[in-house]
Scaffold this motif. Structure first.
Motif, mmCIF file in Angstrom:
data_model
loop_
_atom_site.group_PDB
_atom_site.id
_atom_site.type_symbol
_atom_site.label_atom_id
_atom_site.label_comp_id
_atom_site.label_asym_id
_atom_site.label_seq_id
_atom_site.Cartn_x
_atom_site.Cartn_y
_atom_site.Cartn_z
ATOM 1 N N GLN A 227 0.829 -1.199 0.000
ATOM 2 C CA GLN A 227 0.000 0.000 0.000
ATOM 3 C C GLN A 227 0.870 1.258 0.000
ATOM 4 O O GLN A 227 0.583 2.231 -0.691
ATOM 5 N N VAL A 228 1.934 1.229 0.778
ATOM 6 C CA VAL A 228 2.849 2.373 0.862
ATOM 7 C C VAL A 228 3.560 2.581 -0.472
ATOM 8 O O VAL A 228 3.605 3.695 -0.998
ATOM 9 N N THR A 229 4.106 1.502 -1.042
ATOM 10 C CA THR A 229 4.833 1.643 -2.306
ATOM 11 C C THR A 229 3.884 2.034 -3.436
ATOM 12 O O THR A 229 4.251 2.821 -4.311
ATOM 13 N N GLY A 230 2.665 1.505 -3.405
ATOM 14 C CA GLY A 230 1.691 1.892 -4.421
ATOM 15 C C GLY A 230 1.363 3.371 -4.342
ATOM 16 O O GLY A 230 1.253 4.052 -5.372
ATOM 17 N N LEU A 231 1.216 3.879 -3.126
ATOM 18 C CA LEU A 231 0.939 5.302 -2.938
ATOM 19 C C LEU A 231 2.105 6.159 -3.423
ATOM 20 O O LEU A 231 1.907 7.163 -4.118
ATOM 21 N N LEU A 232 3.321 5.770 -3.089
ATOM 22 C CA LEU A 232 4.491 6.535 -3.525
ATOM 23 C C LEU A 232 4.581 6.574 -5.054
ATOM 24 O O LEU A 232 4.823 7.631 -5.651
ATOM 25 N N ARG A 233 4.370 5.421 -5.683
ATOM 26 C CA ARG A 233 4.437 5.370 -7.153
ATOM 27 C C ARG A 233 3.301 6.165 -7.796
ATOM 28 O O ARG A 233 3.483 6.807 -8.827
ATOM 29 N N HIS A 234 2.127 6.124 -7.166
ATOM 30 C CA HIS A 234 0.991 6.884 -7.686
ATOM 31 C C HIS A 234 1.273 8.395 -7.606
ATOM 32 O O HIS A 234 0.994 9.134 -8.557
ATOM 33 N N LEU A 235 1.816 8.844 -6.480
ATOM 34 C CA LEU A 235 2.163 10.263 -6.349
ATOM 35 C C LEU A 235 3.186 10.684 -7.398
ATOM 36 O O LEU A 235 3.054 11.749 -8.011
ATOM 37 N N ALA A 236 4.198 9.860 -7.594
ATOM 38 C CA ALA A 236 5.219 10.182 -8.595
ATOM 39 C C ALA A 236 4.593 10.287 -9.988
ATOM 40 O O ALA A 236 4.892 11.216 -10.746
ATOM 41 N N ALA A 237 3.718 9.348 -10.312
ATOM 42 C CA ALA A 237 3.060 9.370 -11.628
ATOM 43 C C ALA A 237 2.169 10.602 -11.781
ATOM 44 O O ALA A 237 2.130 11.217 -12.857
ATOM 45 N N GLU A 238 1.466 10.963 -10.717
ATOM 46 C CA GLU A 238 0.610 12.151 -10.769
ATOM 47 C C GLU A 238 1.434 13.417 -10.992
ATOM 48 O O GLU A 238 1.030 14.303 -11.734
ATOM 49 N N TRP A 239 2.596 13.501 -10.327
ATOM 50 C CA TRP A 239 3.457 14.669 -10.520
ATOM 51 C C TRP A 239 3.950 14.741 -11.959
ATOM 52 O O TRP A 239 3.980 15.816 -12.551
ATOM 53 N N LEU A 240 4.329 13.613 -12.521
ATOM 54 C CA LEU A 240 4.805 13.596 -13.902
ATOM 55 C C LEU A 240 3.673 13.945 -14.865
ATOM 56 O O LEU A 240 3.882 14.668 -15.844
ATOM 57 N N HIS A 241 2.476 13.465 -14.576
ATOM 58 C CA HIS A 241 1.312 13.801 -15.402
ATOM 59 C C HIS A 241 1.026 15.298 -15.315
ATOM 60 O O HIS A 241 0.744 15.941 -16.327
ATOM 61 N N ALA A 242 1.125 15.852 -14.117
ATOM 62 C CA ALA A 242 0.881 17.286 -13.937
ATOM 63 C C ALA A 242 1.926 18.116 -14.679
ATOM 64 O O ALA A 242 1.630 19.207 -15.167
ATOM 65 N N LEU A 243 3.126 17.591 -14.772
ATOM 66 C CA LEU A 243 4.193 18.299 -15.478
ATOM 67 C C LEU A 243 3.817 18.493 -16.944
ATOM 68 O O LEU A 243 4.055 19.551 -17.525
ATOM 69 N N ASP A 244 3.190 17.476 -17.524
ATOM 70 C CA ASP A 244 2.801 17.544 -18.934
ATOM 71 C C ASP A 244 1.530 18.358 -19.155
ATOM 72 O O ASP A 244 1.330 18.922 -20.220
ATOM 73 N N ASN A 245 0.650 18.413 -18.151
ATOM 74 C CA ASN A 245 -0.674 18.997 -18.346
ATOM 75 C C ASN A 245 -0.980 20.183 -17.443
ATOM 76 O O ASN A 245 -2.126 20.569 -17.322
ATOM 77 N N SER A 246 0.025 20.752 -16.805
ATOM 78 C CA SER A 246 -0.230 21.804 -15.832
ATOM 79 C C SER A 246 -0.205 23.182 -16.472
ATOM 80 O O SER A 246 0.611 23.466 -17.343
#
Length: 79
Positions: free
Chosen positions: A22-41
């Motif tokens: 659960q912890v690693t999934g959350l960390l990876r999800h946050l990282a992916a969201e930040w990268l997605h925001a970088l492209d679409n922010s």
């Protein structure tokens, strides 16, 4: 918006535990969201900073996975 449900495990010492996946999934999800925001922010975050932060979260998730695999693979964990 994704809602997370994290099972908590109570211990005898008034501590709460969270499953590592659960912890690693959350960390990876946050990282992916930040990268997605970088492209679409529209706020134009600093790409170098976002990439560095996402990398740190991914590396931390990998380190937790390795530690858990090592723990489960150790002879003392079979007792």
């Amino acid at each position: 918006m994704i809602k997370w449900s994290v099972p908590l495990i109570a211990t005898t010492g008034d501590h709460l535990l969270i499953p590592a996946e659960q912890v690693t999934g959350l960390l990876r999800h946050l990282a992916a969201e930040w990268l997605h925001a970088l492209d679409n922010s529209e706020s134009h975050p600093d790409p170098e900073t976002v990439l560095a932060l996402a990398g740190v979260l991914s590396d931390l998730a990998d380190q937790i996975d390795v530690e858990c695999i090592g723990f489960k693979s150790s002879p003392s964990s079979d007792e």
